[in-house]
Structures are given as structure tokens and as C-alpha cells.
Motif scaffolding. Structure first.
Motif, PDB file in Angstrom:
ATOM      1  N   VAL A 598       0.791  -1.228   0.000  1.00  0.00           N
ATOM      2  CA  VAL A 598       0.000   0.000   0.000  1.00  0.00           C
ATOM      3  C   VAL A 598       0.824   1.279   0.000  1.00  0.00           C
ATOM      4  N   GLU A 599       2.110   1.206   0.286  1.00  0.00           N
ATOM      5  CA  GLU A 599       2.909   2.425   0.306  1.00  0.00           C
ATOM      6  C   GLU A 599       3.548   2.720  -1.049  1.00  0.00           C
ATOM      7  N   ARG A 600       3.539   1.728  -1.968  1.00  0.00           N
ATOM      8  CA  ARG A 600       4.169   1.929  -3.272  1.00  0.00           C
ATOM      9  C   ARG A 600       3.315   1.271  -4.353  1.00  0.00           C
ATOM     10  N   PHE A 601       3.505   1.742  -5.569  1.00  0.00           N
ATOM     11  CA  PHE A 601       2.765   1.186  -6.696  1.00  0.00           C
ATOM     12  C   PHE A 601       3.536   0.015  -7.314  1.00  0.00           C
ATOM     13  N   LEU A 602       3.775  -1.028  -6.523  1.00  0.00           N
ATOM     14  CA  LEU A 602       4.447  -2.216  -7.016  1.00  0.00           C
ATOM     15  C   LEU A 602       3.403  -3.233  -7.462  1.00  0.00           C
ATOM     16  N   GLU A 603       3.731  -3.998  -8.502  1.00  0.00           N
ATOM     17  CA  GLU A 603       2.788  -4.990  -9.025  1.00  0.00           C
ATOM     18  C   GLU A 603       2.481  -6.035  -7.958  1.00  0.00           C
ATOM     19  N   VAL A 604       1.203  -6.259  -7.726  1.00  0.00           N
ATOM     20  CA  VAL A 604       0.760  -7.173  -6.675  1.00  0.00           C
ATOM     21  C   VAL A 604       0.887  -8.624  -7.119  1.00  0.00           C
ATOM     22  N   ASP A 605       0.422  -8.933  -8.328  1.00  0.00           N
ATOM     23  CA  ASP A 605       0.463 -10.300  -8.840  1.00  0.00           C
ATOM     24  C   ASP A 605       1.862 -10.583  -9.372  1.00  0.00           C
ATOM     25  N   MET A 606       2.555 -11.532  -8.743  1.00  0.00           N
ATOM     26  CA  MET A 606       3.941 -11.824  -9.114  1.00  0.00           C
ATOM     27  C   MET A 606       4.051 -12.841 -10.241  1.00  0.00           C
ATOM     28  N   GLY A 607       2.921 -13.461 -10.638  1.00  0.00           N
ATOM     29  CA  GLY A 607       2.955 -14.396 -11.755  1.00  0.00           C
ATOM     30  C   GLY A 607       3.436 -15.776 -11.357  1.00  0.00           C
ATOM     31  N   TYR A 608       3.502 -16.645 -12.354  1.00  0.00           N
ATOM     32  CA  TYR A 608       3.936 -18.026 -12.154  1.00  0.00           C
ATOM     33  C   TYR A 608       5.436 -18.171 -12.380  1.00  0.00           C
ATOM     34  N   THR A 609       6.043 -19.071 -11.624  1.00  0.00           N
ATOM     35  CA  THR A 609       7.371 -19.556 -11.975  1.00  0.00           C
ATOM     36  C   THR A 609       7.208 -20.621 -13.055  1.00  0.00           C
ATOM     37  N   GLU A 610       8.316 -21.078 -13.621  1.00  0.00           N
ATOM     38  CA  GLU A 610       8.223 -22.082 -14.685  1.00  0.00           C
ATOM     39  C   GLU A 610       7.587 -23.374 -14.177  1.00  0.00           C
ATOM     40  N   SER A 611       7.978 -23.824 -13.011  1.00  0.00           N
ATOM     41  CA  SER A 611       7.412 -25.069 -12.478  1.00  0.00           C
ATOM     42  C   SER A 611       5.923 -24.913 -12.209  1.00  0.00           C
ATOM     43  N   MET A 612       5.523 -23.754 -11.730  1.00  0.00           N
ATOM     44  CA  MET A 612       4.098 -23.504 -11.487  1.00  0.00           C
ATOM     45  C   MET A 612       3.322 -23.496 -12.801  1.00  0.00           C
ATOM     46  N   ALA A 613       3.900 -22.874 -13.824  1.00  0.00           N
ATOM     47  CA  ALA A 613       3.226 -22.803 -15.126  1.00  0.00           C
ATOM     48  C   ALA A 613       3.085 -24.183 -15.741  1.00  0.00           C
ATOM     49  N   LEU A 614       4.113 -24.998 -15.641  1.00  0.00           N
ATOM     50  CA  LEU A 614       4.039 -26.347 -16.207  1.00  0.00           C
ATOM     51  C   LEU A 614       2.996 -27.187 -15.477  1.00  0.00           C
ATOM     52  N   ALA A 615       2.914 -27.022 -14.164  1.00  0.00           N
ATOM     53  CA  ALA A 615       1.913 -27.767 -13.394  1.00  0.00           C
ATOM     54  C   ALA A 615       0.503 -27.319 -13.772  1.00  0.00           C
ATOM     55  N   GLU A 616       0.318 -26.025 -13.971  1.00  0.00           N
ATOM     56  CA  GLU A 616      -1.008 -25.525 -14.329  1.00  0.00           C
ATOM     57  C   GLU A 616      -1.369 -25.912 -15.761  1.00  0.00           C
ATOM     58  N   ALA A 617      -0.404 -25.839 -16.667  1.00  0.00           N
ATOM     59  CA  ALA A 617      -0.673 -26.215 -18.064  1.00  0.00           C
ATOM     60  C   ALA A 617      -1.061 -27.682 -18.169  1.00  0.00           C
ATOM     61  N   ALA A 618      -0.528 -28.509 -17.288  1.00  0.00           N
ATOM     62  CA  ALA A 618      -0.844 -29.944 -17.323  1.00  0.00           C
ATOM     63  C   ALA A 618      -2.303 -30.215 -16.965  1.00  0.00           C
ATOM     64  N   ARG A 619      -3.011 -29.236 -16.398  1.00  0.00           N
ATOM     65  CA  ARG A 619      -4.421 -29.418 -16.045  1.00  0.00           C
ATOM     66  C   ARG A 619      -5.346 -29.300 -17.258  1.00  0.00           C
ATOM     67  N   CYS A 620      -4.821 -28.814 -18.390  1.00  0.00           N
ATOM     68  CA  CYS A 620      -5.655 -28.666 -19.588  1.00  0.00           C
ATOM     69  C   CYS A 620      -6.171 -30.028 -20.028  1.00  0.00           C
ATOM     70  N   LEU A 621      -7.446 -30.097 -20.359  1.00  0.00           N
ATOM     71  CA  LEU A 621      -8.090 -31.359 -20.726  1.00  0.00           C
ATOM     72  C   LEU A 621      -7.961 -31.673 -22.215  1.00  0.00           C
ATOM     73  N   ASN A 622      -7.345 -30.791 -22.992  1.00  0.00           N
ATOM     74  CA  ASN A 622      -7.130 -31.046 -24.418  1.00  0.00           C
ATOM     75  C   ASN A 622      -8.449 -31.365 -25.118  1.00  0.00           C
ATOM     76  N   CYS A 623      -9.439 -30.518 -24.879  1.00  0.00           N
ATOM     77  CA  CYS A 623     -10.815 -30.809 -25.320  1.00  0.00           C
ATOM     78  C   CYS A 623     -10.931 -31.047 -26.818  1.00  0.00           C
ATOM     79  N   GLY A 624     -10.275 -30.220 -27.618  1.00  0.00           N
ATOM     80  CA  GLY A 624     -10.444 -30.315 -29.064  1.00  0.00           C
ATOM     81  C   GLY A 624      -9.490 -31.266 -29.742  1.00  0.00           C
ATOM     82  N   VAL A 625      -8.588 -31.913 -28.970  1.00  0.00           N
ATOM     83  CA  VAL A 625      -7.479 -32.735 -29.465  1.00  0.00           C
ATOM     84  C   VAL A 625      -6.514 -31.824 -30.230  1.00  0.00           C
ATOM     85  N   CYS A 626      -6.746 -31.550 -31.518  1.00  0.00           N
ATOM     86  CA  CYS A 626      -5.907 -30.560 -32.210  1.00  0.00           C
ATOM     87  C   CYS A 626      -6.082 -29.225 -31.501  1.00  0.00           C
ATOM     88  N   SER A 627      -4.961 -28.603 -31.140  1.00  0.00           N
ATOM     89  CA  SER A 627      -5.026 -27.372 -30.349  1.00  0.00           C
ATOM     90  C   SER A 627      -5.044 -26.112 -31.200  1.00  0.00           C
TER      91      SER A 627
END
Length: 814
Positions: A598-627
Motif C-alpha cells: 500500500v505504500e508503493r505502486f508495485l505490481e501485486v500479482d507476481m505471476g507463475y514460476t516455470e514449475s508452477m506454469a508447467l503444473a497448471e498447463a498440465a491441467r488442460c483437458l485437451n478438449c479439441g485434441v488438435c489445439s
């Protein structure tokens, strides 16, 4: 005789063979060699049927593909045979000699005439699915050729339809596509795909209202895939690697185009048009580019360096930008030689509260406040602030007020927490920072003293369903505040043109105005303030301007749309029960510690690390098969890929139809007592056939699926799926088939023990009995019994077979 003569006169000299297995291929060849035109219709992408999967044929143990392949080649080259793959016969009308056959040609997405079967596409495809030709023992790519000797020898794309996330995106970006590329750690390719439809990839990775997530099929399992967070990860990761700016696009068109406004719509249109070869100049009234992205979103949610790098990439293509240049009259741009003008001036006209005291000092609009702060006018706020509204702009204004020194900030919304339009996590974080949410309340009047705000009188509200909330008499209360911020929309409060805002309204479909050459938005429409919606309008404008300058009709027939793969809650739950989907919680975001915010205008959301992104991407159900990641289209130098291909019906006139649909293997999962699908070393006969085949997943080495080791003993269980209460027939070939597979196993592993359990022996055709005797001479054991169930040793994964020989009273273990 007369009837016979009429039939002869009407007879059509063409025939249709339905089924492209060995029987259908042979029938087609026989007819074609007799001079008859033949339509060979096959449901799959290639002819050959199940015989193409076999290693050898009984009773001679000759190579199956060596017998089949010459026939396939002959059928493919025969001038009298037209092979129609990926198709089904869906209707047949008429009489003998005169039939009208209706054939459904399913989309292949690959042009057979252009495809050279070079295999470059599979090398870049990120999507892997079970290979049905190898009976699921290995995977293949979404774009594939069924087997090396396939006829036609061309690739095909497996595509169920468009993923719901892609369909929900106004800009049409393939979320499933870039998530599939993230799974393969191909981050630069993922960013390339995003930027094709979203020039502001970094911005949307932070601020998009992500309608894609609201349509994600995963929401019926646990939570939607964090598509927005994955987009942001890709942009941050690639740009941290010092991604060079794009090369300028060569100018190929003489026309110059003027774009008024450098917001998301204007700069998106600029990018598209400059890529088409036009000269493009963007005029911006403010001293900075980006429109509401630049002045309407606070730094702690969208750092300005992030926006600047997205804009810099657009300008690097060759777009000219003129700041501090308001356009008063767009007609003058046409007079100056511009061939077309696009008025991308955003949405004008911020709503007011329309209550007493709104003209007091201390009443400000959220848009004006955020603009002043973003332009460096860091004025201090009052200590007690009330923000009226519940959208993301309201939350931004509230958290900005805290950072400007406010001690108390209240967010007043006329409905309940569950209906507030702002993102849930951002509202929660705002409350953690100190913002107080007052729900089911609305302002009645603003109180003041000496022309300055001193309080806000509110009342509780009530509403049924979606009716407009109304104040409840007798529930009035007063908030002591010195600043009131109205945040009732995302519209601009600035207007730089001499004409009124509705002077140039574009057609909703083409964006063309009443003045030829001038294009503009259709005015105030729902969702126009969202960045991704503005990007979509920018693409729409560029398309219309290009058509206008080419002299083409602005309105074109709509393209056929592929089906959207929308699963129902019941379908998803069935997949969970079958183990096809495993519930996995969403990977939470990393947030800046509360004490640092609250004292500075720093970005609140720090985003994903690579390991976090890979874990989240693995949750995709690949609904259409061809992406729809475009990688195969980029790799294909022949331009054979056509994502817009659709199913189509075709009528054919034939005089006769031969049905050769083949057979359908029994689904072994239905016989649960044998553990197929649970015990990895329980396989079907076709799976075993692929294991012994040199072109199979193990290169012809007989290996156990559980540990990839050679088996020492193999049991063949006969009559599974036949000669029971539901199937009272005998397939008549399984005895010889099992004998053949046991012989093949002995060829590969000479000391393996093969034991065939059968109800009786069927050796009815030429050479079959001798084949059976040869099997016994090779050491194959035959036991007349029916095994009722199988068990697995959990330590060794060996299969335990308990059976009772015909000449024994007790049971025996194998």
C-alpha cells in the motif's frame, strides 16, 4: 420383361463399396478390373482395415502387410477407383441399378492433393494422444498418418472441434494451442501464437477479463485452467530472455491509412494493416500511447514498462505514431491523402450518479483519478474515501486511493458479493489491503459543507433476481467521507473531436460509417471497455479497411464454424469416474506480501514460476485434441493445412452397393473380471499383435507393458466376449489366431511358455488342423476350460491365472 428393360435402361454403371478393409479393397479391385467405376468409402483416414495392424497371417504365417500393401497401391492407382476416406454412408435411396448414396465427408484438415507425407508436421505438433493403430500402446501426434503404408499416403488431423476457451475469446486466440506449447516448454512458439491475435499479450496476461476461463470444461471438475496467468508467464519468460524486436514489414501497398487513437483497437488495426503492406499512421491526443491501458489501469496492476514493450513491438513493424496530435475533423485526413481513416477513439461518456451533491469539491471520477495518477499527477487523497461501483475500475480506484494516502476506503455496491463484476481474487486482496466492502447499498445524496464533501448518505437495497436494486425506506445511513469516487463504467471522459460522439457510428458488422473511407466503432455496446473486446474490434476494422481498399464487398458470407467441444457436467463427471480426468487443484498465484503493497505502486500479482506454469498447463483437458497452434501450418511448405475445413454431404449415383464394414473388436473393459485397463500386463489380441510386429511400438520385441521386460509365460484366454449370455456365437477364427500369436511369441522368445485356454478347438478351414498340430509340436499347451477371473501380484505385476483342467477335480495356478 418390360420392368426388366426399364431397369436396364436406368442402370448406373458405378458401384459403391462401403468399407476399406481387405474385403472391401478386393471387391473394389474386382469390380474396377471389370470396367466398373467404384467409389470405395472408408470411415477411417486410410484404407487397409485391421489387416494392416497384423504381423502375420495364418496358417502360412506370411507377412500381412506384404499381402495387403500391393492391393492398397493398386487400388490407389486404379483409374476406376475413387477412394473416399474419412467418410460414412449416411443415406441410401432408390432401387437396384439406380441408387442415390449420401456420403458424409468428414473434415480431414489436410489437403490430400498437396500433402507429400514429409512428416515435418508431426515433428512440431505439441499434442500427443493414444495411437489407435498401435492399440493405445504408444502415443502419436494430433496430426498423423495412420501407418507407413497408408493409402492415401497423406496426413490427417484429429480434431473434435474448437475448444470452448478458443471459441469464447473475442480475439479468437487458441488458448489450448499455447497451453499445449507451454507443456512442451516451447515458450517462444507459444508467444508467437498469442501475438498473432493479441498484440498486447503482456497486458492481457495481467488485465484481461478472461471469458475463456468461464467456458473452460475443467470448471465442472474443480476450477478452470488459469489461462490468463499462463499467458502472462509466457510473455514474461520470453521477454526476460531479451527477445529482439520484430523486423519491419516491407511496404507493398501504396495506400496510407490513418488511425485515430492508440488504444488496443487502434494499435491492433495498425499492426494488422502494416502486416498487409499498407502505410499506417496512428494519431494520439495524449502525450503517451496506449489509451485506457496506459491511463486507466494503475501501475500496481499493469506496470507501464510492460505496456511499453507491447507497443514497441507494434511500432517496430513500421507503424508511425504521432503523440499530442488530437484530430478534430477526420474528413481532413482524407483530404490530406489518406485512403482510409479508422476512428479508434474508445468508448466515450462516463455515467454519473445523478444524485444531489455530485458537483461538490471532492467528487471525482475513477477514470479521471486513474488518468491523473498514471500521468504523474500524484495528488493526495482525503483520508476517508467512498468508491461507488463494483467493477474492476472501482477496485482499482479503491486500491489506488490507499496508495495515495487514504486511511479509510469503502467500496459501495448495490448488489451482493457474489454478483460483483470485479475479479474475486482482486476484491479479496483489496479487502486484505484495507478496503471495506459495503454490499447491498446505494448512495442517495452527497453531503457537503462550504462546497466540499463531508459525507455520503446511503440506503440498503433489495432486488429479486436481475431486477434493478432499489433503496429500502428506513434503512438510510451516513458515511463520513471527504472524497467520493464514482466508478460506474470504463468509458472515457475526454472528447477531442469537434463533432458529437455519435457523428460517426460504424456498422456493427463492417464498422463502415456513412462517409466512404471512414470506419469507426458502433458506439456503446456491452463489453466495449474490455481490452480483449477492443482488440477484436481492431481486427474487424483492419479486415474491413483491407476489403474496402481492394474494392471487395465489405460484407462477406460467414465462414462455416466448426463445432465447439462443450462438455456437460454429467459428461465430465463420467470421465472422472472412468479415471480419464484426475481432479487437480488450480495452482495459486504468487502475490506481493501485504506489507509491501500500500505504500508503493508495485505490481501485486507476481505471476507463475516455470514449475508452477508447467503444473497448471498440465491441467488442460485437451478438449479439441488438435489445439490449433498453427505449428503444422507453419512447417508445411506445401500449404496443405486447412483449419477451416468442415464436414460436408455429397450425393453419388450408383447402381449397386457392397457392404464390407468388417468387424468391431470386443471392448475388453466390459469383462471387468479380467482386469483389462487395471492390470497393465493384460492385453488384447490386437495389442499383442502390435507387440510382435516389427513396425509396432516395441519394434517387434515382445515386452511386458508394466516393466518392458520379456515375459516368461504367456496365457491366451479364448472366447472372451463371445459364447456368453449376450453373444451366443463363436467368432470361428480365434483358435487359429491365438495359435498364430503363440507361434510368433515363440519365434521372438524361444523359451517362452505359451498356454491357450479355450472352450473347444475350431479348425474348420484348409490347413487349419495341421496348423493346430504344428502348434502343439512347438510346445504350445492347450487346456479346455474357461478362466473366470484374473488377479495381479502387486509386487511383480505378474498375472495369476487360476483354472481347472478338464481331467482334474482341483484348481491349478499358472
Amino acid at each position: 420383361m418390360t420392368m426388366s428393360k426399364e431397369r436396364t435402361d436406368k442402370a448406373i454403371g458405378a458401384a459403391m463399396v462401403v468399407g476399406g478393409g481387405i474385403a472391401g479393397v478386393q471387391a473394389a479391385l474386382d469390380l474396377a478390373n471389370s470396367g466398373i467405376k467404384v467409389y470405395l468409402v472408408e470411415k477411417g483416414p486410410a484404407i487397409g482395415g485391421h489387416m494392416a495392424q497384423l504381423d502375420k497371417t495364418f496358417p502360412t504365417n506370411d507377412c500381412a502387410i506384404c499381402i495387403l500393401s500391393p492391393k492398397l497401391v493398386e487400388a490407389g492407382r486404379h483409374l476406376n477407383i475413387e477412394i473416399i476416406t474419412n467418410a460414412e454412408l449416411v443415406g441410401l435411396e432408390g432401387e437396384a441399378g439406380d441408387f442415390t448414396a449420401t456420403v458424409l465427408r468428414k473434415a480431414r484438415y489436410v489437403d490430400i492433393e498437396k500433402c507429400t507425407s514429409c512428416n515435418e508436421c508431426t515433428a512440431v505438433c505439441p499434442v500427443e494422444v493414444p495411437d489407435e493403430f498401435n492399440e493405445g500402446l504408444q502415443t502419436r501426434k494430433a496430426i498423423y498418418r495412420p501407418y507407413p503404408q497408408a493409402v492415401p499416403n497423406a496426413f490427417v488431423i484429429q480434431k473434435k472441434g474448437r475448444a470452448p476457451c478458443t471459441d469464447a475469446c473475442p480475439a479468437g486466440v487458441s488458448a489450448q494451442g499455447y497451453i499445449a506449447l507451454i507443456q512442451q516448454r516451447r515458450y517462444a512458439d507459444a508467444l508467437r501464437l498469442i501475438r498473432e491475435r493479441i498484440p498486447f499479450a503482456s497486458v492481457c496476461g495481467r488485465t484481461c477479463h478472461h471469458p475463456c476461463e468461464g467456458h473452460c470444461n475443467r470448471r465442472y471438475v474443480d476450477e478452470p485452467v488459469a489461462i490468463q496467468a499462463l499467458k502472462r508467464f509466457v510473455t514474461d519468460y520470453v521477454y526476460l530472455g531479451h527477445l529482439p524486436p520484430p523486423e519491419p514489414v516491407p511496404r507493398t501497398r501504396a495506400e496510407r491509412i490513418a488511425i485515430v487513437g492508440s488504444g488496443p483497437a487502434g494499435l491492433t488495426a495498425a499492426q494488422d494493416l502494416v502486416k498487409m503492406g499498407y502505410g499506417v499512421t496512428v494519431f494520439e491526443a495524449l502525450p503517451v500511447a496506449g489509451g485506457m491501458m496506459r491511463v486507466g489501469i494503475p501501475e500496481h496492476r499493469l506496470p507501464k514498462d510492460v505496456l511499453r514493450r507491447d507497443i514497441a513491438d507494434i511500432l517496430a513493424l513500421g507503424v508511425e505514431l504521432k503523440l499530442n496530435t488530437p484530430i478534430r475533423d477526420p474528413l481532413k485526413l482524407l483530404e490530406e491523402g489518406y485512403s482510409a481513416v479508422y476512428l479508434a477513439i474508445g468508448v466515450y461518456g462516463e455515467p454519473h450518479l445523478n444524485i444531489e451533491g455530485e458537483d461538490l469539491e471532492g467528487v471525482v471520477s475513477a477514470i479521471a483519478l486513474l488518468r491523473d495518477v498514471n500521468l504523474g499527477k500524484m495528488e493526495r487523497m482525503g483520508e476517508r474515501v467512498a468508491v461507488v461501483g463494483g467493477g474492476i475500475t472501482a477496485v482499482d480506484a479503491a486500491t489506488t486511493a490507499l496508495r495515495l494516502g487514504a486511511k479509510e476506503v469503502s467500496l459501495i455496491y448495490r448488489r451482493g458479493r457474489g454478483e460483483i463484476p470485479a475479479y474475486g481474487w482482486e476484491l479479496a486482496e483489496a479487502e486484505n489491503e484495507g478496503v471495506r466492502l459495503i454490499e447491498w447499498a446505494m448512495p442517495l445524496r452527497i453531503l457537503g459543507d462550504n462546497g466540499r464533501v463531508t459525507g455520503l448518505e446511503c440506503a440498503e437495497t433489495r432486488a429479486r433476481g436481475r431486477e434493478v436494486p432499489k433503496p429500502v425506506p428506513g434503512t438510510e445511513f451516513i458515511l463520513e467521507v471527504d472524497t467520493v469516487i464514482r466508478a460506474l463504467g470504463q468509458s472515457s471522459d475526454l472528447w477531442h473531436m469537434d463533432c458529437p460522439p455519435d457523428a460517426y457510428l460504424g456498422d456493427p458488422e463492417t464498422l463502415a460509417t456513412h462517409v466512404p473511407g471512414i470506419f469507426a466503432g458502433p458506439g456503446r455496446v456491452p463489453g466495449a471497455g474490455f481490452i480483449i473486446n477492443a482488440i477484436a474490434v481492431g481486427h474487424q476494422a483492419a479486415t474491413s479497411i483491407d476489403r474496402y481498399l481492394r474494392g471487395e464487398p465489405l460484407k462477406q458470407p460467414p465462414k462455416p464454424k466448426p463445432p465447439v467441444v462443450k462438455w456437460t457436467r454429467e459428461e465430465v463427471q463420467e470421465k472422472v469416474e472412468r479415471g480419464e480426468i484426475v481432479p487437480t487443484p488450480r495452482v495459486p498465484r504468487s502475490l506481493l506480501p501485504l506489507e509491501e503493497r500500500v505504500e508503493r505502486f508495485l505490481e501485486v500479482d507476481m505471476g507463475y514460476t516455470e514449475s508452477m506454469a508447467l503444473a497448471e498447463a498440465a491441467r488442460c483437458l485437451n478438449c479439441g485434441v488438435c489445439s490449433e497452434c498453427d505449428e503444422c501450418a507453419i512447417a508445411c511448405q506445401r500449404g496443405a493445412i486447412n483449419y477451416d475445413d468442415v464436414d460436408r454431404l455429397e450425393e453419388l449415383k450408383v447402381g449397386a452397393v457392397i457392404l464390407a464394414p468388417g468387424y468391431k473388436p470386443y471392448d475388453a473393459r466390459l469383462a471387468e473380471e479380467y482386469g483389462f485397463g487395471r492390470y497393465p500386463n493384460v492385453v488384447t489380441s490386437l495389442q499383442f499383435e502390435r507387440l510382435v510386429c516389427a513396425s509396432g511400438p516395441t519394434g517387434g520385441h515382445v515386452l511386458r507393458p508394466s516393466d518392458q521386460k520379456e515375459p516368461k509365460r504367456i496365457a491366451f484366454l479364448q472366447c472372451i466376449g463371445s459364447r456368453d449370455q449376450e453373444h451366443d456365437y463363436c467368432s470361428s477364427v480365434c483358435c487359429m489366431y491365438a495359435t498364430k500369436e503363440a507361434m510368433l511369441a515363440l519365434e521372438h522368445i524361444p523359451d517362452v511358455q505359451c498356454h491357450i485356454f479355450q472352450m473347444d478347438m475350431r479348425a474348420f478351414s484348409k490347413g487349419f488342423d495341421a496348423y493346430f498340430e504344428r502348434g502343439k509340436e512347438r510346445g504350445i499347451r492347450y487346456t479346455r476350460c474357461r478362466v473366470s477371473s484374473l488377479k495381479e501380484d502387486p509386487k511383480t505385476r505378474d498375472i495369476i491365472v487360476r483354472y481347472q483342467p478338464e481331467d482334474s477335480q482341483g484348481s491349478t495356478l499358472l
